[in-house]
Motif scaffolding. Sequence first.
Motif, short mmCIF file in Angstrom:
data_model
loop_
_atom_site.label_atom_id
_atom_site.label_comp_id
_atom_site.label_asym_id
_atom_site.label_seq_id
_atom_site.Cartn_x
_atom_site.Cartn_y
_atom_site.Cartn_z
N SER A 196 0.82 -1.21 0.00
CA SER A 196 0.00 0.00 0.00
C SER A 196 0.85 1.26 0.00
N ALA A 197 0.19 2.35 -0.34
CA ALA A 197 0.71 3.70 -0.15
C ALA A 197 -0.21 4.36 0.88
N ILE A 198 0.40 4.92 1.91
CA ILE A 198 -0.36 5.52 3.01
C ILE A 198 0.14 6.93 3.26
N GLU A 199 -0.80 7.83 3.49
CA GLU A 199 -0.51 9.16 4.02
C GLU A 199 -1.39 9.28 5.25
N ILE A 200 -0.77 9.51 6.41
CA ILE A 200 -1.49 9.46 7.67
C ILE A 200 -0.95 10.48 8.66
N SER A 201 -1.87 11.02 9.45
CA SER A 201 -1.51 11.86 10.58
C SER A 201 -2.12 11.21 11.83
N VAL A 202 -1.31 11.06 12.86
CA VAL A 202 -1.78 10.48 14.12
C VAL A 202 -1.57 11.51 15.23
N ASP A 203 -2.63 11.78 15.97
CA ASP A 203 -2.58 12.70 17.11
C ASP A 203 -2.13 14.10 16.70
N GLY A 204 -2.56 14.55 15.53
CA GLY A 204 -2.26 15.91 15.10
C GLY A 204 -0.85 16.11 14.57
N ASN A 205 -0.05 15.05 14.48
CA ASN A 205 1.31 15.18 13.96
C ASN A 205 1.27 15.41 12.46
N PRO A 206 2.37 15.93 11.90
CA PRO A 206 2.40 16.15 10.45
C PRO A 206 2.12 14.85 9.69
N VAL A 207 1.59 15.00 8.49
CA VAL A 207 1.26 13.84 7.66
C VAL A 207 2.54 13.10 7.30
N ALA A 208 2.53 11.80 7.54
CA ALA A 208 3.65 10.93 7.18
C ALA A 208 3.24 10.10 5.97
#
Length: 124
Positions: free
Chosen positions: A83-95
């Motif tokens: 997969s390709a994922i773009e995610i932000s967890v707990d308000g952190n910058p998108v990884a």
Amino acid sequence: MDAEGLREIERARLRALVAGDRETADPLHAEDFRIVTPSGLGWSKEEYLGGIASGFIDYRRFEAVSEIEVMIDGGLGVVKYRSAIEISVDGNPVAELSAWHLDVYRVDVNGLWQVRWSQATAVE
């Protein structure tokens, strides 16, 4: 259920996660669902879907970028893909990350296919 049917269920699940659509995502996940994330965290269904619904887990992109390989044996099915994922967890910058996924589905008492275990491994 055939392989293409299970592929479509997995694609629908990913779309629901990106949309934050808990109503659609909930019945696709078994009550005893567990995920192990690329960072090694283990989350229950409530932690995972609740986090998505609240915005704590914010998928901007989550899609298969390889063929979704499927193995079905009776009431169990396994899907494997990259997969390709773009995610932000707990308000952190998108990884942005790429991961291999191995998800195990089973048929519930009502005949619905639900993911029970999900394992994601980050790759370079």
